[in-house]
Design an enzyme around this catalytic site. Sequence first.
Site, PDB file in Angstrom:
ATOM      1  N   ARG A  19       0.827  -1.207   0.000  1.00  0.00           N
ATOM      2  CA  ARG A  19       0.000   0.000   0.000  1.00  0.00           C
ATOM      3  C   ARG A  19       0.862   1.258   0.000  1.00  0.00           C
ATOM      4  O   ARG A  19       0.556   2.242  -0.679  1.00  0.00           O
ATOM      5  CB  ARG A  19      -0.958  -0.021   1.203  1.00  0.00           C
ATOM      6  CG  ARG A  19      -2.109  -1.018   0.993  1.00  0.00           C
ATOM      7  CD  ARG A  19      -2.862  -1.273   2.285  1.00  0.00           C
ATOM      8  NE  ARG A  19      -4.044  -2.094   2.088  1.00  0.00           N
ATOM      9  CZ  ARG A  19      -4.041  -3.419   1.908  1.00  0.00           C
ATOM     10  NH1 ARG A  19      -2.883  -4.081   1.891  1.00  0.00           N
ATOM     11  NH2 ARG A  19      -5.176  -4.090   1.746  1.00  0.00           N
ATOM     12  N   GLY A  87      -1.136 -11.789  -5.067  1.00  0.00           N
ATOM     13  CA  GLY A  87      -2.550 -11.445  -5.176  1.00  0.00           C
ATOM     14  C   GLY A  87      -2.797  -9.985  -4.823  1.00  0.00           C
ATOM     15  O   GLY A  87      -3.631  -9.316  -5.434  1.00  0.00           O
ATOM     16  N   ASP A 309      -4.171 -15.560   7.016  1.00  0.00           N
ATOM     17  CA  ASP A 309      -2.837 -15.978   6.559  1.00  0.00           C
ATOM     18  C   ASP A 309      -2.106 -16.828   7.603  1.00  0.00           C
ATOM     19  O   ASP A 309      -1.067 -17.420   7.301  1.00  0.00           O
ATOM     20  CB  ASP A 309      -1.982 -14.738   6.235  1.00  0.00           C
ATOM     21  CG  ASP A 309      -2.523 -13.975   5.035  1.00  0.00           C
ATOM     22  OD1 ASP A 309      -3.289 -14.560   4.239  1.00  0.00           O
ATOM     23  OD2 ASP A 309      -2.201 -12.777   4.895  1.00  0.00           O
TER      24      ASP A 309
HETATM   25  C1  S3P Z   1      -4.198  -8.860   2.025  1.00  0.00           C
HETATM   26  C2  S3P Z   1      -5.458  -9.334   2.287  1.00  0.00           C
HETATM   27  C3  S3P Z   1      -5.738 -10.772   2.473  1.00  0.00           C
HETATM   28  C4  S3P Z   1      -4.480 -11.551   2.799  1.00  0.00           C
HETATM   29  C5  S3P Z   1      -3.344 -11.213   1.878  1.00  0.00           C
HETATM   30  C6  S3P Z   1      -3.017  -9.727   1.970  1.00  0.00           C
HETATM   31  C7  S3P Z   1      -4.038  -7.397   1.813  1.00  0.00           C
HETATM   32  O1  S3P Z   1      -6.280 -11.286   1.287  1.00  0.00           O
HETATM   33  O2  S3P Z   1      -4.761 -12.928   2.747  1.00  0.00           O
HETATM   34  O3  S3P Z   1      -2.203 -11.965   2.206  1.00  0.00           O
HETATM   35  O4  S3P Z   1      -2.897  -6.918   1.854  1.00  0.00           O
HETATM   36  O5  S3P Z   1      -5.061  -6.731   1.617  1.00  0.00           O
HETATM   37  P1  S3P Z   1      -7.858 -11.189   0.960  1.00  0.00           P
HETATM   38  O6  S3P Z   1      -8.158  -9.765   0.711  1.00  0.00           O
HETATM   39  O7  S3P Z   1      -8.022 -12.014  -0.277  1.00  0.00           O
HETATM   40  O8  S3P Z   1      -8.545 -11.765   2.135  1.00  0.00           O
END
Ligand code: S3P
Length: 426
Positions: A19, A87, A309
């Site tokens: 972020r 992700g 996590d």
């Molecule tokens: C994250 C949110 C979570 C987490 C990922 C990091 C983030 O995922 O599992 O490791 O930085 O917003 P989800 O938004 O899919 O729950």
Amino acid sequence: MAPFIGSLTVPGDKSISHRALIFSAFSTGKSRVLNCSPAHDVESSAECLRKLGLKITRDEIGVFEIENDGIDSLVAPTDILDAGNSGTTIRLMSGLVAGRPFVSKFDGDESLRRRTMKRVFEPLRELGAQVSAREDTFAPFAITGGNLIGKSFELKVASAQVEACVLLAGLQADGETSVTAPHTVRDHTRRMFEYIGIPFNQNSKTLSVKRLAKPVDAYELTVPSDISSAAFFMVAAACSPGSDLTLTTVGMNPGRTLIVDILRSMGASVEIENARVLCGEPVADIHIQYNGRLKGVAVPPDSIASGIDEIPILAIAGALCDGEFHVSGAAELRHKESDRITSLCDNLKAAGVKVEEQPDGFTVQGQKTIRGGSPWLTHLDHRLAMTGLIASQVFDAQLDIDDPSCMSVSYPTFADDLAQLVGSKT
Ligand code: S3P
């Protein structure tokens, strides 16, 4: 089973680091991010931003400098935005470029290509972006952005990534964009907006933004240590007789602290010391001492989002506890870097642990030993690799981890930190 004694500062938080880099797209001047995560995932975010025209450098001690001149200075990328294994990169960057009047093409590694992106495609299309994707669900995909009109969204899944994606697009949309998550999720986005001066409104679990009228000033931000990385050592210390370990300056975001609550409910001694605030995020030193064998618990399903996590490493505490450890309401685990329910259960079974897989979780029977030499498959999932290493340590039985190198996705020096902590104190 060696005790974990001493003090450790794990690297900077991955979620906050992503972020801190990505939000600088809305700033003007030269920002500095200190103690940024050394994770390959975070480098993926930096590289995507460079392809959009931001000037980003990183020095040898991990300080990032980012130079930008507001969101309108972003340029159409001439190359694929490669999110690697991350992700968070692909979902947050999707929201960012959805507001830009050009085409951005995304891709990722084999693991990321298996993960659904529908959860971000749907709101981004509703805001006005065009998305074309493989099977309309997966990377690779392309987003043609611009001309967004704000809307309200009720998220079906408690996802901080989707929430951030929608808000980043909303900052570039006409009218108001709001997003409501079904459960408490990590609120790094809200805290960082506040810290760097991006205006928003909050009403209970709903966050709203309008088009950002002018760029925010460059900022300096120090990232706390990552509680998701600290969690591996917390479990190791809670399970290993004689342990007395302090993890310093750990991020204690209320959407991330399930690990503390669960270890305490299992009987571990976990003290939160020197609680303070660092650049808008709560931090503390976590002091954990071995307090006898842990006892089995059922993780409350409505709290899963605040420890999603950490479920893999908590499963090891469960495998070594007295009694039964149960996780439910955690179907989201199937959409992480691997299907973490199946991959965890299969690995534990291969090591001789009694575990039953359910659609939204698993039940593991605690025991005193596992079968050393058993295969532990990581499926390109960094948290599974680190979980396997800690399991080998606390059960004193070496597992055969097929690809430990994927740990660098979040914590490149994990094996060294583990070896140093155990080696220097035994
Ligand atoms: C994250 C949110 C979570 C987490 C990922 C990091 C983030 O995922 O599992 O490791 O930085 O917003 P989800 O938004 O899919 O729950």
